[in-house]
Design a protein around this motif. Structure first.
Motif, PDB file in Angstrom:
ATOM      1  N   ARG A 119      48.815  17.113  44.322  1.00  0.00           N
ATOM      2  CA  ARG A 119      49.231  15.870  43.649  1.00  0.00           C
ATOM      3  C   ARG A 119      49.039  14.646  44.549  1.00  0.00           C
ATOM      4  O   ARG A 119      49.988  13.965  44.953  1.00  0.00           O
ATOM      5  N   PHE A 120      47.762  14.377  44.872  1.00  0.00           N
ATOM      6  CA  PHE A 120      47.428  13.207  45.673  1.00  0.00           C
ATOM      7  C   PHE A 120      47.774  11.913  44.943  1.00  0.00           C
ATOM      8  O   PHE A 120      48.198  10.944  45.548  1.00  0.00           O
ATOM      9  N   ASP A 121      47.564  11.904  43.622  1.00  0.00           N
ATOM     10  CA  ASP A 121      47.848  10.696  42.841  1.00  0.00           C
ATOM     11  C   ASP A 121      49.341  10.592  42.568  1.00  0.00           C
ATOM     12  O   ASP A 121      49.926  11.486  41.976  1.00  0.00           O
ATOM     13  N   ARG A 122      49.924   9.531  42.989  1.00  0.00           N
ATOM     14  CA  ARG A 122      51.358   9.338  42.750  1.00  0.00           C
ATOM     15  C   ARG A 122      51.624   8.656  41.414  1.00  0.00           C
ATOM     16  O   ARG A 122      52.732   8.687  40.904  1.00  0.00           O
ATOM     17  N   ILE A 123      50.589   8.070  40.835  1.00  0.00           N
ATOM     18  CA  ILE A 123      50.740   7.410  39.534  1.00  0.00           C
ATOM     19  C   ILE A 123      50.589   8.480  38.450  1.00  0.00           C
ATOM     20  O   ILE A 123      49.609   9.228  38.422  1.00  0.00           O
ATOM     21  N   ALA A 124      51.559   8.556  37.575  1.00  0.00           N
ATOM     22  CA  ALA A 124      51.603   9.622  36.572  1.00  0.00           C
ATOM     23  C   ALA A 124      50.379   9.617  35.666  1.00  0.00           C
ATOM     24  O   ALA A 124      49.859  10.678  35.314  1.00  0.00           O
ATOM     25  N   LEU A 125      49.886   8.444  35.298  1.00  0.00           N
ATOM     26  CA  LEU A 125      48.734   8.359  34.396  1.00  0.00           C
ATOM     27  C   LEU A 125      47.486   8.944  35.062  1.00  0.00           C
ATOM     28  O   LEU A 125      46.716   9.674  34.433  1.00  0.00           O
ATOM     29  N   ALA A 132      45.431  12.347  33.896  1.00  0.00           N
ATOM     30  CA  ALA A 132      43.989  12.298  33.640  1.00  0.00           C
ATOM     31  C   ALA A 132      43.266  13.387  34.423  1.00  0.00           C
ATOM     32  O   ALA A 132      42.366  14.051  33.897  1.00  0.00           O
ATOM     33  N   MET A 133      43.640  13.581  35.689  1.00  0.00           N
ATOM     34  CA  MET A 133      43.007  14.625  36.490  1.00  0.00           C
ATOM     35  C   MET A 133      43.337  16.011  35.943  1.00  0.00           C
ATOM     36  O   MET A 133      42.488  16.898  35.929  1.00  0.00           O
ATOM     37  N   ALA A 134      44.551  16.204  35.475  1.00  0.00           N
ATOM     38  CA  ALA A 134      44.933  17.492  34.895  1.00  0.00           C
ATOM     39  C   ALA A 134      44.123  17.773  33.632  1.00  0.00           C
ATOM     40  O   ALA A 134      43.676  18.902  33.406  1.00  0.00           O
ATOM     41  N   LYS A 135      43.902  16.752  32.817  1.00  0.00           N
ATOM     42  CA  LYS A 135      43.110  16.921  31.601  1.00  0.00           C
ATOM     43  C   LYS A 135      41.658  17.235  31.927  1.00  0.00           C
ATOM     44  O   LYS A 135      41.044  18.090  31.291  1.00  0.00           O
TER      45      LYS A 135
END
Length: 40
Positions: free
Chosen positions: A12-18, A22-25
């Motif tokens: 979880r490098f991205d701390r911004i939920a959006l 997007a990366m999970a999708k």
């Protein structure tokens, strides 16, 4: 469990939920395409 293969999502490098969503999708689509191609 297969999403953990993607290091970016697992740690979880991205701390911004959006951005995280997007990366999970994208990872889910890549897994689905890999499965779809192998079945065809």
């Amino acid at each position: 469990g297969k999403l953990k293969q993607f290091r970016h999502i697992c740690t979880r490098f991205d701390r911004i939920a959006l951005n995280y969503l997007a990366m999970a999708k994208l990872a889910a689509v890549r897994l689905w395409l890999r499965h779809y191609e192998s079945a065809a």
